[in-house]
Design a protein around this motif. Sequence first.
Motif, PDB file in Angstrom:
ATOM      1  N   VAL A  58      -9.676   7.246  24.378  1.00 34.32           N
ATOM      2  CA  VAL A  58      -8.445   7.785  23.813  1.00 34.32           C
ATOM      3  C   VAL A  58      -7.214   7.312  24.574  1.00 34.32           C
ATOM      4  N   SER A  59      -6.074   7.488  23.954  1.00 38.44           N
ATOM      5  CA  SER A  59      -4.788   7.158  24.566  1.00 38.44           C
ATOM      6  C   SER A  59      -4.255   8.384  25.318  1.00 38.44           C
ATOM      7  N   GLN A  93      -2.964   9.440  37.497  1.00 37.93           N
ATOM      8  CA  GLN A  93      -2.596   8.754  38.735  1.00 37.93           C
ATOM      9  C   GLN A  93      -3.194   9.420  39.970  1.00 37.93           C
ATOM     10  N   SER A  94      -3.466  10.716  39.898  1.00 42.43           N
ATOM     11  CA  SER A  94      -4.087  11.400  41.030  1.00 42.43           C
ATOM     12  C   SER A  94      -5.593  11.166  41.078  1.00 42.43           C
ATOM     13  N   HIS A 140     -10.010   6.773  34.383  1.00 41.96           N
ATOM     14  CA  HIS A 140      -9.419   5.997  33.305  1.00 41.96           C
ATOM     15  C   HIS A 140      -9.481   4.507  33.642  1.00 41.96           C
ATOM     16  N   VAL A 141      -9.075   3.710  32.673  1.00 38.70           N
ATOM     17  CA  VAL A 141      -8.937   2.266  32.863  1.00 38.70           C
ATOM     18  C   VAL A 141      -7.514   1.912  32.460  1.00 38.70           C
ATOM     19  N   LYS A 142      -6.864   1.118  33.277  1.00 42.19           N
ATOM     20  CA  LYS A 142      -5.511   0.680  32.943  1.00 42.19           C
ATOM     21  C   LYS A 142      -5.584  -0.767  32.484  1.00 42.19           C
ATOM     22  N   ILE A 143      -5.124  -1.002  31.279  1.00 44.93           N
ATOM     23  CA  ILE A 143      -5.099  -2.345  30.707  1.00 44.93           C
ATOM     24  C   ILE A 143      -3.640  -2.692  30.461  1.00 44.93           C
ATOM     25  N   VAL A 147     -15.508  11.132  27.572  1.00 45.08           N
ATOM     26  CA  VAL A 147     -16.423  11.854  28.465  1.00 45.08           C
ATOM     27  C   VAL A 147     -15.743  12.232  29.777  1.00 45.08           C
ATOM     28  N   CYS A 148     -14.783  11.448  30.223  1.00 43.00           N
ATOM     29  CA  CYS A 148     -14.065  11.766  31.465  1.00 43.00           C
ATOM     30  C   CYS A 148     -13.180  12.992  31.286  1.00 43.00           C
TER      31      CYS A 148
END
Length: 67
Positions: A17-18, A39-40, A45-48, A57-58
């Motif tokens: 998701v966004s 950020q903490s 997440h993954v940053k693209i 799931v996260c």
Amino acid sequence: MRSQKSIKMFSDYPDVVSVKQMCSMLGGIGKKTAYDLLQSGEIKHVKIGKSFKIPKVCIIEYLIGGE
């Protein structure tokens, strides 16, 4: 038992998701709070490029207190 509940949780959302979708999933939190969680490291997440992609799931793990 948790895994069965997790499967049904947020079934209307895609697997990744966004930030905007994550805000909705977490009860309408603001974008600043969402970015702070990412950020903490509280939500994985993954940053693209400049965009964050968050596996559903996260978010579920964050909500149920998983590691």
